[in-house]
Design a protein around this motif. Structure first.
Motif: not given
Length: 270
Positions: A212, A215, A231-232, A234, A248-249, A262, A265-266, A269
């Protein structure tokens, strides 16, 4: 304590962190340092070998604080300790496999990696462009005279031709090797079970990082095994269609500092 404690970010190098101008942008470097300064770990998972990636660290001032996955998953190298943590080899029969493939597909070119040396067979424009980009020096030799063992082989031609080669190779030796595209002209062959996903997972376990908090970012088919762990997952906007179709994102183009996007984005989070 930092906001990114326990976070590990792996980026592909060429056409992801390294842009089309053949450099790592100041924006990407600044974002990586921000991640690291706040407790996160950053590394690269690349198709490049030790010989062709190592000069990039100083040239591009790449911040790293975790072991690097090299040769498309054939190796893990810890630059902090200057040693391999994993260094795998293709089956000893690999030269015979390549000799058979080259008889069946006479327009096929390839690079075979032995230690720090790169041996080439039937070099073509793809070979020359690839080695010019990564900085390798080719040693032209008959297949039977190339020293072994090989850490990996890169098969080179246009995509339709390589698709046929890939199908044939996997039909004969698929239980003993991996064969996956790193771009439309490069088909990478490594030992069975040695891909970016397997080795990124190994680094994550070594560092005690949970899924989790892992990345990954990559642009091509060979990155999908590590994206599957993230977890994501990219990808830059310039990614291959297979990566888009996989799910993929998608962020900005590699020329638009996609790695920094990216990490931003983290930052939201954590």
């Amino acid at each position: 304590m930092g906001k990114f404690d326990g976070v590990l970010f792996f980026a592909d190098y060429d056409d992801t962190l390294y842009n089309s101008a053949h450099t790592v942008s100041p924006e990407n470097r600044a974002a990586i340092r921000y991640l690291m300064d706040n407790g996160g770990r950053f590394s690269v998972a690349t198709g490049r070998a030790h010989r062709t990636f190592t000069p990039q660290i100083e040239k591009e001032d790449i911040p790293l604080n975790a072991p690097v996955v090299l040769s498309n998953g054939a190796a893990i190298y810890d630059y902090a300790e200057d040693r391999y943590l994993a260094d795998t080899r293709l089956d000893g029969e690999a030269p015979a496999w390549l000799a058979q493939l080259c008889r069946e597909f006479p327009d096929l070119a390839f690079e075979a990696y032995h230690g720090e040396d790169i041996y080439v067979h039937n070099p073509n424009d793809v070979t020359r462009i690839h080695l010019a980009r990564v900085g390798g020096t080719q040693i032209l030799a008959p297949i039977g005279e190339m020293p072994t063992p090989w850490s990996k082989v890169i098969l080179q031609q246009d995509e339709p031709y390589l698709r046929r080669v890939q199908a044939r190779l996997l039909s004969l030796w698929g239980e003993r090797c991996e064969a996956i595209f790193s771009n439309r002209y490069l088909l990478e062959v490594t030992a069975k079970g040695c891909d970016k996903g397997a080795m990124v997972g190994r680094v994550a376990r070594l560092l005690g990082v949970s899924r989790e908090n892992l990345y990954c970012m990559g642009d091509n088919q060979n990155d999908i095994p590590m994206l599957a762990l993230a977890a994501i997952p990219f990808a830059p906007a310039n990614c291959a269609q297979e990566v888009r179709d996989w799910g993929a994102r998608i962020l900005g183009h590699c020329d638009e500092h996609a790695v920094a996007q990216a990490i931003e984005i983290l930052d939201g989070i954590y």
